[in-house]
Design a protein around this motif. Structure first.
Motif, PDB file in Angstrom:
ATOM      1  N   UNK A 146    -142.551 -24.698  20.379  1.00  0.00           N
ATOM      2  CA  UNK A 146    -142.469 -23.941  19.134  1.00  0.00           C
ATOM      3  C   UNK A 146    -141.600 -24.625  18.103  1.00  0.00           C
ATOM      4  N   UNK A 147    -140.428 -25.079  18.556  1.00  0.00           N
ATOM      5  CA  UNK A 147    -139.497 -25.730  17.641  1.00  0.00           C
ATOM      6  C   UNK A 147    -140.138 -26.942  16.985  1.00  0.00           C
ATOM      7  N   UNK A 148    -140.842 -27.723  17.786  1.00  0.00           N
ATOM      8  CA  UNK A 148    -141.509 -28.901  17.243  1.00  0.00           C
ATOM      9  C   UNK A 148    -142.644 -28.511  16.304  1.00  0.00           C
ATOM     10  N   UNK A 149    -143.260 -27.386  16.609  1.00  0.00           N
ATOM     11  CA  UNK A 149    -144.442 -26.949  15.859  1.00  0.00           C
ATOM     12  C   UNK A 149    -144.055 -26.394  14.501  1.00  0.00           C
ATOM     13  N   UNK A 150    -142.893 -25.796  14.464  1.00  0.00           N
ATOM     14  CA  UNK A 150    -142.503 -24.976  13.330  1.00  0.00           C
ATOM     15  C   UNK A 150    -141.124 -25.389  12.855  1.00  0.00           C
TER      16      UNK A 150
ATOM     17  N   UNK B  18    -144.417 -17.263  24.295  1.00  0.00           N
ATOM     18  CA  UNK B  18    -145.740 -17.706  24.745  1.00  0.00           C
ATOM     19  C   UNK B  18    -146.803 -17.334  23.717  1.00  0.00           C
ATOM     20  N   UNK B  19    -146.745 -16.110  23.222  1.00  0.00           N
ATOM     21  CA  UNK B  19    -147.707 -15.660  22.213  1.00  0.00           C
ATOM     22  C   UNK B  19    -147.660 -16.537  20.971  1.00  0.00           C
ATOM     23  N   UNK B  20    -146.445 -16.755  20.486  1.00  0.00           N
ATOM     24  CA  UNK B  20    -146.299 -17.544  19.267  1.00  0.00           C
ATOM     25  C   UNK B  20    -146.794 -18.966  19.501  1.00  0.00           C
ATOM     26  N   UNK B  21    -146.430 -19.540  20.632  1.00  0.00           N
ATOM     27  CA  UNK B  21    -146.821 -20.920  20.919  1.00  0.00           C
ATOM     28  C   UNK B  21    -148.328 -21.067  20.974  1.00  0.00           C
TER      29      UNK B  21
END
Lengths: 154, 154
Positions: A146-150, B18-21
């Motif tokens: 997530x961190x890398x994604x956002x 998990x949902x966000x990812x």
DNA sequence: CAAGATTGACGAGTCAATCTTC
DNA sequence: GAAGATTGACTCGTCAATCTTG
């Protein structure tokens, strides 16, 4: 022909398993939510986010971010939720461009009825097969992606 | 009102992450695939599965299983792929009910062009933030969920 | 001109109905 | 009657265009 930075064996296996898991899990959860409440996963998340916010109200753009949705998706979803009386839209007092989505009492009731059933499904399909340690580790992994994604962070 | 077998703190956090990812990752991959090839994730997987099968051909129902898709979804997808000349359908020789989807040369070329670029995206968004150990552990976790999800096994 | 939000047209997936062959 | 496969109608999400306010 297909050899540019290909995946390693472990990566390949993990990626396939991840794809299959998310696909089947999403399908199962969608089907279940639909059957018990007529809600989509997206609309369920929208209602859930609203219900956890003080005042049960949020600006559209904030709601979009917290529900991991695009603005246009959210507009459509909220329009549908409003038609059914589960959400209401108001002018934002501090910014005349803004709209505030408000969870209605009917909407809250629907969520209160649906949530336990939904949680039970999530527990059965997702958590029951995993150990405590795996659950924590999965959390760490997802947050890393997530961190890398956002980069903006949420 | 919402208290029937609710999630623990760790579970709650992991589930949200998990949902966000999956949501953001799916969106990003869909957008990328669409922009470089005009393919959906679903159609990409269909082409990829076919390309890895000896003869580059599979019966519709087998293809559906291996692509984690419903039969009806697969029918629609293959119809679209056939329109563009990337897949062709033939009568199954051993079962007159059956249809066999065959990857065309044009379809194979498209996949060969798209795959490296897609893999690069997957690596960048998904694998780069993770360690080797995390990748293996995630694989174990996903397979555990999968097994519970799909008692028939594949 | 940028940000917040909406809209309409289009592409994709679901469900139930249907047709054919086993 | 069940399995393989398709179809049509409907719903949902995307993209690009638009409108309004900052």
């Amino acid at each position: 022909v297909v050899k540019t930075a290909w995946l390693s064996h472990d990566e390949q296996r993990t990626w396939r398993a991840f794809l299959a898991t998310t696909e089947l899990l999403d399908d199962a959860i969608d089907r279940h939510l639909q059957s018990v409440s007529g809600l989509t996963r997206t609309s369920y998340v929208v209602l859930a986010v609203l219900s956890e916010t003080p005042g049960r109200a949020l600006r559209m753009s904030d709601l979009a971010r917290q529900a991991n949705s695009s603005q246009s998706r959210l507009s459509h979803v909220v329009a549908r939720l409003e038609e059914r009386g589960w959400v209401r839209r108001q002018q934002c007092p501090t910014d005349r461009r803004g709209q505030v989505a408000v969870l209605t009492d009917t909407g809250y009731d629907l969520l209160a009825t649906t949530a336990p059933c939904h949680v039970e499904t999530v527990r059965r399909l997702f958590f029951d097969p995993l150990s405590q340690a795996q659950i924590r580790e999965l959390g760490v992994i997802c947050r890393a992606v997530l961190t890398a994604l956002n980069p903006a962070g949420s």
